[in-house]
Design an enzyme around this catalytic site. Structure first.
Site, short mmCIF file in Angstrom:
data_model
loop_
_atom_site.label_atom_id
_atom_site.label_comp_id
_atom_site.label_asym_id
_atom_site.label_seq_id
_atom_site.Cartn_x
_atom_site.Cartn_y
_atom_site.Cartn_z
N ASN A 121 -11.96 14.58 -2.80
CA ASN A 121 -11.19 14.46 -4.04
C ASN A 121 -11.49 15.55 -5.04
OD1 ASN A 121 -9.41 12.11 -3.81
ND2 ASN A 121 -11.34 11.13 -3.22
N THR A 147 0.82 -1.19 0.00
CA THR A 147 0.00 0.00 0.00
C THR A 147 0.85 1.24 0.00
OG1 THR A 147 -1.82 1.14 0.99
CG2 THR A 147 -0.15 0.31 2.47
#
Lengths: 405, 405
Positions: free
Chosen positions: B400, B192
């Site tokens: 976002n 990750t």
């Protein structure tokens, strides 16, 4: 708010196709939720359907009825309930619906194709509701009701979708008219939610299916809103033969194929422009690929990236997100040093890094537009492909969190 | 709001690992954005990195430095700038950063690994900023600063992520401590965003990499927030050997592997619980598959469906969307009649249609929870797999659309 999309002002009638609309109370009262399309004898019909393994009952029944080759005489289309995930009861409901229509029109059940769209997984007495609604709408059957049909087949669509073309084939005037619905769960792999394209051209029987496949591959199979493939996708091509031309073989039908593809493309793009919550229309072109499939792979990887979709919603030229998506599209030996990216006419990435002439201001100017073409050159071959998608907005979440269609 | 996730209250020091944190003004003033991790001589380090074709400069440099086998002595981690998509200048910046750290610690540049996270594609004088910040933080190097480091490596993370375990190996007490960051652009295919797991256990040199791969495959490679794979993913396993045990060969390390995997899984799940905008934590288990890969295919298809994710956000048991995703996951010969779906303990689909005992109320009761396990049995084999994901909320769009990390 759809992106630069108005409902069609008029749609041309197609000789041999009559339509009627009804309020059948399928999910909501006082909503036009049923469309009957009656086809003249001798009409040819081809269809492509979803490749989802969970296929709705009407999809299964429509395919079976098409395969009998009895000559389709009617289509019956309801919104409000998709009749999907409904098991054996759903299949019976779809078959009974065909029986009810057949009885009203004087044909066999196998000559009727059923289509459903709406909520998945809720059992319903569809045939009963259709039977109750038919007597009221049969007398209204007419060739000039395409606009009303385009309106009645909507679910979360905010705008009705339709397009017409006319062309001349060997001295005969030929019409192509199509309507479609779809706004969410849009990532067709065979056809889109529901689309109907009719022409009065005469066609050789074996030409119909390849023409439809070709048109769909260049239109409905090139769009995505959310990457979710429906259980009910279907696109039908109807040819009544009433224009009076000599039946066209596949090799003679280029002009007609172009017209059908144009109508299909206009409908497919309309679905994206009216995609759930869409505020931007984004054509994605990939060139310089080694194969069409790798171009599509990169294009869909970008089109399905929530980070890219939200950046477009924000008009933010966050091109790092484009890079990350291209780099993770599964093209294993991609040489990132050769990748170029344009937003509209603006080169933003050259040789895998920010283009020297790029500026944040120029990027923002392009991103502020409602239509933002992306062009990615992979720099490794001569294949290219194009798809169309939209952004991901608050409204997408609102529509899908608050609402069952 | 993370889902049932508190920041760690304490993290156990690992003998041989000292940490220091600084404000290096990389993107924002007055933000702890630089972490230095100093490793004792003889420490072994293994790493796995993103498989994105666009790999950030620090990823390329870290891999190269690891491969020299000189013995890693330090890790330098910055937030605020990912140093990705920055071309040759970015590579120089990463290498110069290592040089600056090496000069301060008295090792070679090849013994330093650089890591960056933040905005993509913005050139930056990283080495200059690190050089300016180092003198202030070097005196603070200490073994008990894991909590501060977990905090300093965050970007859009709302909560610091860390976990510790202790176990006894042949009479020696061994510690495993890990920290991670990541919240968006989370769909690791190797590791990750950034995760660091350290142990004072002694390990045979050839055991480190396989242990890391195994732990990562069961943890970080089983999570997704948005399906977007980062350019900067990296997970490092650090073994200082200071616990005093005899070096463990791979076959002797089962208990240690379990502890490392537990730490990795806790960190990976923490990333999902703190996924951008997450309000639900959703473990997806697929059983009855013919292969692990088809189980993962179905699981990720569901986890990446915006329609499923928004339905979970709305606590709406819209299970038709589950069906549609399962049916379009590419398992070509899936027999939908054999599919069963459970939400928590509630069976919602049996034999491909709604379970007789299902009720909307029962579905809503399960969906109202913050953690909603989905279990799909494909009914065609004995393979099974599990992944973890979260929902898609207004906040995901807000984060976002409004923000560049």
């Amino acid at each position: 708010m759809p992106v630069a999309l108005d409902p069609p002002r008029s749609l041309l009638p197609v000789a041999g196709v009559r339509l009627a609309i009804a309020e059948a109370q399928i999910r909501y009262a006082a909503r036009r939720d049923l469309t009957l399309m009656e086809l003249a004898p001798g009409t040819q019909v081809a269809g492509v359907f979803t490749r989802n393994r969970f296929r709705a009952a009407p999809v299964l029944v429509a395919e079976e009825h098409l395969a009998t080759g009895q000559g389709i005489r009617a289509l019956i289309i309801n919104t409000g309930n998709a009749n999907a995930g409904t098991g054996a009861a759903g299949l019976r409901a779809a078959e009974d619906s065909c029986r009810v229509v057949a009885a009203a029109l004087g044909c066999t059940a196998q000559q009727v194709l059923p289509f459903s769209t709406g909520v998945i997984g809720e059992p319903i007495d569809l045939a009963g509701k259709i039977a109750a609604a038919l007597p009221g709408c049969l007398p209204a059957l007419a060739e000039d009701r395409w606009l009303e049909a385009a309106d009645a087949i909507r679910t979360t669509d905010t705008v009705a979708k339709g397009a017409s073309r006319q062309l001349n084939i060997a001295g005969k005037e030929v019409t192509v008219t199509g309507i479609a619905k779809g706004s969410g769960m849009i990532r067709p792999d065979m056809a889109t939610m529901l689309a109907y394209i009719a022409t009065d051209a005469a066609l050789a029987p074996e030409a119909l299916q390849p023409i439809l496949k070709q048109a769909v591959n260049r239109s409905f199979n090139r769009i995505t809103v959310d990457g979710d493939m429906s259980t009910n996708d279907a696109c039908m091509l109807i040819a009544t033969g009433r224009a009076g031309n000599l039946p066209l073989a596949l090799g003679e039908a280029d002009a007609l194929i172009d017209a059908i593809t144009e109508v299909a493309t206009e409908l497919a793009q309309a679905i994206v422009r009216d995609g759930e919550g869409a505020s931007k229309f984004i054509p994605i072109r990939i060139s310089g690929g080694r194969s069409v499939s790798e171009c599509l792979q990169v294009a869909y990887r970008m089109a399905h990236s929530p980070l890219i979709k939200t950046a477009f919603f924000a008009s933010d030229p966050n091109w790092g997100r484009l890079l990350a998506a291209i780099g993770s599209a599964g093209v294993e030996d991609l040489d990132v040093e050769r990748v170029q990216i344009h937003l509209g006419d603006l080169c933003i990435v050259r040789n895998g890094a920010r283009a020297a002439e790029y500026s944040e201001e120029a990027g923002q100017a392009v991103m502020a537009r409602a239509e933002i073409p992306i062009h990615v050159d992979l720099g490794r071959g001569s294949a290219q492909e194009q798809i169309w998608t939209c952004d991901l907005s608050y409204d997408y979440v609102r529509i899908n969190a608050d609402y069952r269609s």
